[in-house]
Design a protein around this motif. Structure first.
Motif, PDB file in Angstrom:
ATOM      1  N   SER A 185       0.796  -1.245  -0.219  1.00  0.00           N
ATOM      2  CA  SER A 185       0.011   0.101   0.213  1.00  0.00           C
ATOM      3  C   SER A 185       0.934   1.100  -0.101  1.00  0.00           C
ATOM      4  N   ILE A 186       0.327   2.232  -0.819  1.00  0.00           N
ATOM      5  CA  ILE A 186       1.216   3.470  -0.858  1.00  0.00           C
ATOM      6  C   ILE A 186       1.195   4.222   0.566  1.00  0.00           C
ATOM      7  N   GLU A 187       0.002   3.890   1.195  1.00  0.00           N
ATOM      8  CA  GLU A 187      -0.012   4.546   2.884  1.00  0.00           C
ATOM      9  C   GLU A 187       0.972   3.960   3.466  1.00  0.00           C
ATOM     10  N   ALA A 188       1.496   2.851   3.322  1.00  0.00           N
ATOM     11  CA  ALA A 188       2.213   2.038   4.154  1.00  0.00           C
ATOM     12  C   ALA A 188       3.550   2.525   3.972  1.00  0.00           C
ATOM     13  N   LEU A 189       3.840   2.657   2.497  1.00  0.00           N
ATOM     14  CA  LEU A 189       5.323   3.194   2.353  1.00  0.00           C
ATOM     15  C   LEU A 189       5.428   4.802   2.687  1.00  0.00           C
ATOM     16  N   ARG A 190       4.599   5.367   2.530  1.00  0.00           N
ATOM     17  CA  ARG A 190       4.427   6.947   3.085  1.00  0.00           C
ATOM     18  C   ARG A 190       4.600   6.687   4.628  1.00  0.00           C
ATOM     19  N   ALA A 191       3.984   6.011   5.308  1.00  0.00           N
ATOM     20  CA  ALA A 191       4.111   6.002   6.851  1.00  0.00           C
ATOM     21  C   ALA A 191       5.395   5.560   7.214  1.00  0.00           C
ATOM     22  N   ILE A 192       6.203   4.376   6.509  1.00  0.00           N
ATOM     23  CA  ILE A 192       7.408   4.119   6.640  1.00  0.00           C
ATOM     24  C   ILE A 192       8.412   5.204   6.575  1.00  0.00           C
ATOM     25  N   LYS A 193       8.150   5.897   5.368  1.00  0.00           N
ATOM     26  CA  LYS A 193       9.024   7.034   4.918  1.00  0.00           C
ATOM     27  C   LYS A 193       9.179   8.017   6.108  1.00  0.00           C
ATOM     28  N   SER A 194       7.936   8.427   6.478  1.00  0.00           N
ATOM     29  CA  SER A 194       7.867   9.600   7.579  1.00  0.00           C
ATOM     30  C   SER A 194       8.003   9.249   8.778  1.00  0.00           C
ATOM     31  N   ASN A 195       8.473   7.880   9.167  1.00  0.00           N
ATOM     32  CA  ASN A 195       8.955   7.523  10.402  1.00  0.00           C
ATOM     33  C   ASN A 195      10.617   7.302  10.506  1.00  0.00           C
ATOM     34  N   CYS A 196      10.962   7.484   9.208  1.00  0.00           N
ATOM     35  CA  CYS A 196      12.371   7.713   9.131  1.00  0.00           C
ATOM     36  C   CYS A 196      13.036   9.092   9.666  1.00  0.00           C
ATOM     37  N   ASN A 197      13.091   9.031  11.035  1.00  0.00           N
ATOM     38  CA  ASN A 197      13.444  10.148  11.632  1.00  0.00           C
ATOM     39  C   ASN A 197      14.344  10.011  12.821  1.00  0.00           C
ATOM     40  N   ASP A 198      14.380  11.500  13.444  1.00  0.00           N
ATOM     41  CA  ASP A 198      15.426  11.313  14.795  1.00  0.00           C
ATOM     42  C   ASP A 198      14.845  10.418  15.610  1.00  0.00           C
ATOM     43  N   LEU A 199      13.644  10.008  15.802  1.00  0.00           N
ATOM     44  CA  LEU A 199      13.066   9.063  16.751  1.00  0.00           C
ATOM     45  C   LEU A 199      13.636   7.625  16.833  1.00  0.00           C
ATOM     46  N   LEU A 200      14.506   7.538  15.602  1.00  0.00           N
ATOM     47  CA  LEU A 200      14.771   5.867  15.442  1.00  0.00           C
ATOM     48  C   LEU A 200      16.163   5.877  16.245  1.00  0.00           C
ATOM     49  N   ARG A 201      16.464   7.190  17.128  1.00  0.00           N
ATOM     50  CA  ARG A 201      17.538   6.861  18.234  1.00  0.00           C
ATOM     51  C   ARG A 201      17.024   6.360  19.307  1.00  0.00           C
ATOM     52  N   LEU A 202      15.596   6.256  19.625  1.00  0.00           N
ATOM     53  CA  LEU A 202      15.177   5.486  20.526  1.00  0.00           C
ATOM     54  C   LEU A 202      14.417   4.139  20.393  1.00  0.00           C
ATOM     55  N   TYR A 203      14.579   3.309  21.596  1.00  0.00           N
ATOM     56  CA  TYR A 203      13.778   2.045  21.239  1.00  0.00           C
ATOM     57  C   TYR A 203      12.570   2.060  20.918  1.00  0.00           C
ATOM     58  N   PRO A 204      11.879   1.288  20.305  1.00  0.00           N
ATOM     59  CA  PRO A 204      10.465   1.333  20.190  1.00  0.00           C
ATOM     60  C   PRO A 204       9.514   0.872  21.370  1.00  0.00           C
ATOM     61  N   ASP A 205       8.444   1.246  21.224  1.00  0.00           N
ATOM     62  CA  ASP A 205       7.477   0.588  22.218  1.00  0.00           C
ATOM     63  C   ASP A 205       7.591  -0.991  22.181  1.00  0.00           C
ATOM     64  N   PRO A 206       8.002  -1.464  23.490  1.00  0.00           N
ATOM     65  CA  PRO A 206       8.242  -2.811  23.520  1.00  0.00           C
ATOM     66  C   PRO A 206       6.930  -3.774  23.314  1.00  0.00           C
ATOM     67  N   ASN A 207       5.652  -3.204  23.626  1.00  0.00           N
ATOM     68  CA  ASN A 207       4.677  -3.929  23.248  1.00  0.00           C
ATOM     69  C   ASN A 207       3.773  -3.512  21.923  1.00  0.00           C
ATOM     70  N   SER A 208       4.543  -2.587  21.159  1.00  0.00           N
ATOM     71  CA  SER A 208       3.879  -2.264  19.980  1.00  0.00           C
ATOM     72  C   SER A 208       2.446  -1.976  20.108  1.00  0.00           C
ATOM     73  N   THR A 209       2.061  -1.269  20.984  1.00  0.00           N
ATOM     74  CA  THR A 209       0.672  -0.991  21.244  1.00  0.00           C
ATOM     75  C   THR A 209      -0.116  -0.456  20.298  1.00  0.00           C
ATOM     76  N   ALA A 210       0.530   0.529  19.306  1.00  0.00           N
ATOM     77  CA  ALA A 210      -0.220   1.061  18.232  1.00  0.00           C
ATOM     78  C   ALA A 210      -0.783  -0.062  17.288  1.00  0.00           C
ATOM     79  N   LEU A 211       0.331  -0.907  16.866  1.00  0.00           N
ATOM     80  CA  LEU A 211      -0.183  -1.667  16.083  1.00  0.00           C
ATOM     81  C   LEU A 211      -1.258  -2.924  16.659  1.00  0.00           C
ATOM     82  N   LYS A 212      -0.849  -3.514  18.028  1.00  0.00           N
ATOM     83  CA  LYS A 212      -2.091  -4.214  18.744  1.00  0.00           C
ATOM     84  C   LYS A 212      -3.326  -3.350  18.615  1.00  0.00           C
TER      85      LYS A 212
END
Ligand SMILES: *Cc1c(COP(=O)(O)O)cnc(C)c1O
Length: 353
Positions: free
Chosen positions: A39-66
């Motif tokens: 999905s283009i939306e998925a690709l867009r979301a991945i690109k827009s999350n390529c940012n400074d926050l990658l410095r930090l660990y993700p949510d260990p529970n992946s709550t947003a996806l759950k």
């Protein structure tokens, strides 16, 4: 064998994935990947999350996806588990539920990762032969066991087992986990998720790899009763606290929301499969009825291995298994309609020669 290997490393018998060759450009109909882009939306979301926050660990529970998955399947957060691919979710489920004294049951012809996990964990298992039509016969599962696992639709046959049959398995086996691996359910099958409210022993596993065109991203999930999900969390948190990275969570959430694209691409694949079935039958193939994104076929006279090799020299990869009972079948993943036209053209030439 190396002297450095533990008894654990010596014991395992690793899974062999379908070929991913780099030497030439093939039409790849051998690993059940989706021929359409994510999905283009998925690709867009991945690109827009390529940012400074990658410095930090993700949510260990992946709550947003759950949360997205819970809403999508009309379940609660406590009924959802996510992992880095459904293979990982399966591996954790085998560890959480099937390492015990009684034998795990699964079909003799099925996803070949199941016996790999059994060897890895030292799980005893018994394979139950498919019937002569390569269908699961649930009568044959009436025996003492430590759990049951099968894909629905089954792989590599593509056959779908009716929910009424699954419900009987669940009813007959209340004290063990019945794991339904639904990697291909979106291509015309019916999900056992509908049975979750009545059966605490049911675990449904799905993936973003096939129907969501995201095999390269590695996201899988399980849906089940609170106690099963808790069992999975216990094992997962003893192994890897952060299996899903920020990009994967963002991409998966966006893919799930893009319902229109999902419906469109899966319907296209279902249509391609129907056309391909007719085409195969006209060319003298026996075709196992499939609800997956592939067909399992056998020619009335030509050996499968020869066809597989001929197609390969013509730049087309399909899957051939040199295993008892199925060594005369080919598993052909559905490509785009253009790819399928080339495939059938080449196949016709193989048969004519
Ligand atoms: C492809 C497949 C999987 C693995 O999916 P991933 O999420 O990519 O690991 C699991 N089960 C079956 C039956 C499959 O065919």
């Amino acid at each position: 064998m190396s002297k450095f290997w533990s008894s654990f490393a010596r014991r395992v018998d690793p899974y062999t994935p379908g070929e991913q060759p780099r030497d030439q450009k093939y039409i790849k109909l051998n690993t059940n990947e989706n021929p359409y882009p994510p999905s283009i939306e998925a690709l867009r979301a991945i690109k827009s999350n390529c940012n400074d926050l990658l410095r930090l660990y993700p949510d260990p529970n992946s709550t947003a996806l759950k949360e997205s998955l819970a809403a999508h399947h009309a379940l609660e957060l406590k009924n959802v588990f996510v992992g880095n691919s459904s293979d990982e979710v399966l591996a954790l489920a085998f560890m959480a539920f099937f390492v015990q004294s009684k034998s795990l049951l699964f079909p003799d012809i099925t996803y070949s990762f199941y016996d790999v996990y059994c060897k890895l964990y030292g799980i005893t298992y018994k394979t139950i032969p498919l019937d002569d039509e390569l269908a699961i016969s649930i009568e044959d599962y009436k025996r003492d066991n430590g759990g049951i696992v099968f894909p629905n639709p089954n792989a590599p046959t593509g056959r779908f087992l009716a929910l009424t049959d699954i419900e009987r398995l669940l009813r007959d086996n209340p004290d063990v986990v019945v794991l339904v691996d639904e990697a291909y359910v979106d291509f015309g099958g019916e999900s056992a998720v509908a049975l979750l409210e009545n059966y605490a022993n049911l675990l449904v596993v799905q993936t973003f790899s096939k129907s969501r065109s995201l095999a390269g991203m590695r996201v899988g999930f399980a849906l089940g009763s609170e106690e099963l999900i808790e069992g999975l969390e216990r094992v997962k948190n003893s192994f890897n606290s952060y299996p899903l990275d920020r990009l994967a969570v963002a991409g998966a959430v966006a893919a799930l929301q893009d319902t229109r694209y999902f419906e469109e691409t899966r319907q296209r694949i279902i249509n391609t499969r129907q056309d391909a079935q007719a085409r195969f039958e006209n060319m003298g193939f026996l075709v196992i009825p499939s609800k997956a994104n592939f067909l399992f076929v056998r020619h009335k006279s030509l050996p499968a291995q020869q066809l597989y090799l001929d197609l390969k020299t013509r730049g087309i990869l399909v899957r051939y298994f040199s295993k008892p009972r199925i060594d005369n079948y080919l598993r052909v993943s559905m490509g785009t309609d253009e790819e399928m036209a080339i495939f059938f053209d080449q196949l016709e030439q193989c048969i004519a020669q």
